[in-house]
Enzyme design. Structure first.
Site, PDB file in Angstrom:
ATOM      1  N   PRO A   1      -1.459  -8.557  -2.646  1.00  0.00           N
ATOM      2  CG  PRO A   1       0.630  -8.846  -3.633  1.00  0.00           C
ATOM      3  CD  PRO A   1      -0.435  -9.584  -2.882  1.00  0.00           C
TER       4      PRO A   1
ATOM      5  CD  GLU B   1       6.306 -17.010  -6.524  1.00  0.00           C
ATOM      6  OE1 GLU B   1       6.140 -15.992  -7.207  1.00  0.00           O
ATOM      7  OE2 GLU B   1       7.253 -17.163  -5.724  1.00  0.00           O
TER       8      GLU B   1
ATOM      9  NE  ARG C   1      -1.844   5.176  15.913  1.00  0.00           N
ATOM     10  CZ  ARG C   1      -2.495   6.289  15.617  1.00  0.00           C
ATOM     11  NH1 ARG C   1      -3.517   6.268  14.786  1.00  0.00           N
ATOM     12  NH2 ARG C   1      -2.148   7.435  16.150  1.00  0.00           N
TER      13      ARG C   1
ATOM     14  CG  ASP D   1      -4.191   9.652  14.255  1.00  0.00           C
ATOM     15  OD1 ASP D   1      -3.349  10.085  15.050  1.00  0.00           O
ATOM     16  OD2 ASP D   1      -4.575   8.485  14.197  1.00  0.00           O
TER      17      ASP D   1
HETATM   18  C1  4F9 Z   1       0.070  -8.398   0.997  1.00  0.00           C
HETATM   19  C2  4F9 Z   1       1.721  -7.350  -0.365  1.00  0.00           C
HETATM   20  C3  4F9 Z   1      -0.485  -7.153   1.210  1.00  0.00           C
HETATM   21  C4  4F9 Z   1       1.115  -6.138  -0.129  1.00  0.00           C
HETATM   22  C5  4F9 Z   1       1.317 -11.029   0.383  1.00  0.00           C
HETATM   23  C6  4F9 Z   1       3.096 -11.354  -0.830  1.00  0.00           C
HETATM   24  C7  4F9 Z   1       1.189  -8.509   0.187  1.00  0.00           C
HETATM   25  C8  4F9 Z   1       1.780  -9.814  -0.073  1.00  0.00           C
HETATM   26  N1  4F9 Z   1       0.049  -6.056   0.647  1.00  0.00           N
HETATM   27  N2  4F9 Z   1       2.880 -10.038  -0.824  1.00  0.00           N
HETATM   28  N3  4F9 Z   1       2.156 -11.948  -0.111  1.00  0.00           N
END
Ligand code: 4F9
Length: 265
Positions: free
Chosen positions: A88, A115, A153, A168
């Site tokens: 994230p 985590e 794609r 697209d």
């Molecule tokens: C990875 C969330 C990519 C959003 C990896 C827990 C993640 C994520 N984008 N959430 N581990």
């Protein structure tokens, strides 16, 4: 293009490799896809890949040694690979990044769990951090699939029409125009006549108007930042004049005097 996914759940990818466009891309050798099980690189007897967080707290953290060993094993196999951690905290994935990633010959996708991964899995082992959106998943696996799907794609020969990806949504900063297929009338609603007319130029104009209208209604933010071409400007100005005419008639009919509504020029 070659994808290697590092994960403690390689089984999650079997059905993904096995369906639709991804399956066909593998069969046609447009992509090569494999997984490395991070657990296999844990040399402790129970092959543990997580541990309690220093400093206390309830969450578990991915141990650095198995993950580092797995990344190095992938690198050994493909020294030129671009190594991406799904997190994230990464840059937020979009069509432009999908394009960018499609230029690499080899991609290593590292999926964390728990985590997060130990902070010492850093820029010496990872080239790029990518998020698929502002939410937390239970691990990076679904994010890796999203990226593999969007990148695959983009590759020539993976979609039906050779240049299908060029048409697209997002390829030109607009949402897709409306689409219709048979039957010609569905629940009293007919397909627009122009699409049955065979006039290719008029159909293209209709599709551009449809794409612009849908983008304005659903994603005005995309239109705001788009580099508009003269044709698009002409359509937007046509709508703008039409709306102004409607409002003028309305105000005239209702004898309203809007404060400060007079043209400034
Ligand atoms: C990875 C969330 C990519 C959003 C990896 C827990 C993640 C994520 N984008 N959430 N581990």
């Amino acid at each position: 293009m070659k994808f290697v996914v590092l994960t403690i759940f390689p089984e999650m990818f079997a059905p993904f490799w096995d369906h639709g466009i991804i399956r066909r891309a593998i069969e046609k050798e447009k992509i090569f896809a494999s997984t490395l099980n991070i657990r296999d690189f844990a040399d402790n007897r129970h092959q543990v890949t997580d541990d309690r967080t220093y400093g206390g707290g309830s969450g578990m953290v991915m141990k650095p040694e198995p993950l580092a060993a797995a990344i190095r094993a992938a690198e050994q196999e493909m020294p030129s690979a671009h190594k991406v951690l799904l997190t994230p905290q990464g840059r937020v994935f979009n069509q432009k990044i999908a394009h960018e990633l499609a230029l690499y010959k080899n991609l290593v996708l590292v999926c964390g769990r728990y985590e997060g991964v130990d902070e010492r899995i850093n820029s010496e082992l990872i080239d790029d951090e990518i998020s698929i959106g502002d939410y937390v998943l239970t691990g990076g696996e679904l994010a890796a699939m999203v990226i593999i799907d969007a990148v695959t794609r983009q590759l020539p020969g993976t979609l039906g029409g050779e240049d299908a990806a060029k048409k697209d949504s997002f390829a030109d900063g607009l949402l897709e125009h409306a689409h219709y297929t048979r039957p010609q009338v569905f629940e009293d609603e007919a397909v627009p006549d122009i699409l049955l007319s065979g006039h290719h130029e008029e159909i293209e104009n209709w599709r551009l108007e449809s794409a612009l209208m849908r983008t304005l209604m659903k994603r005005a933010d995309l239109l705001q930042k788009k580099d508009l071409n003269p044709k698009e400007i002409e359509i937007l100005e046509k709508w703008s004049r039409r709306i102004e005419d409607i409002l003028k008639s309305y105000h005239r009919a209702h004898g309203e005097h809007r404060e400060g509504a007079e043209k400034k020029s």
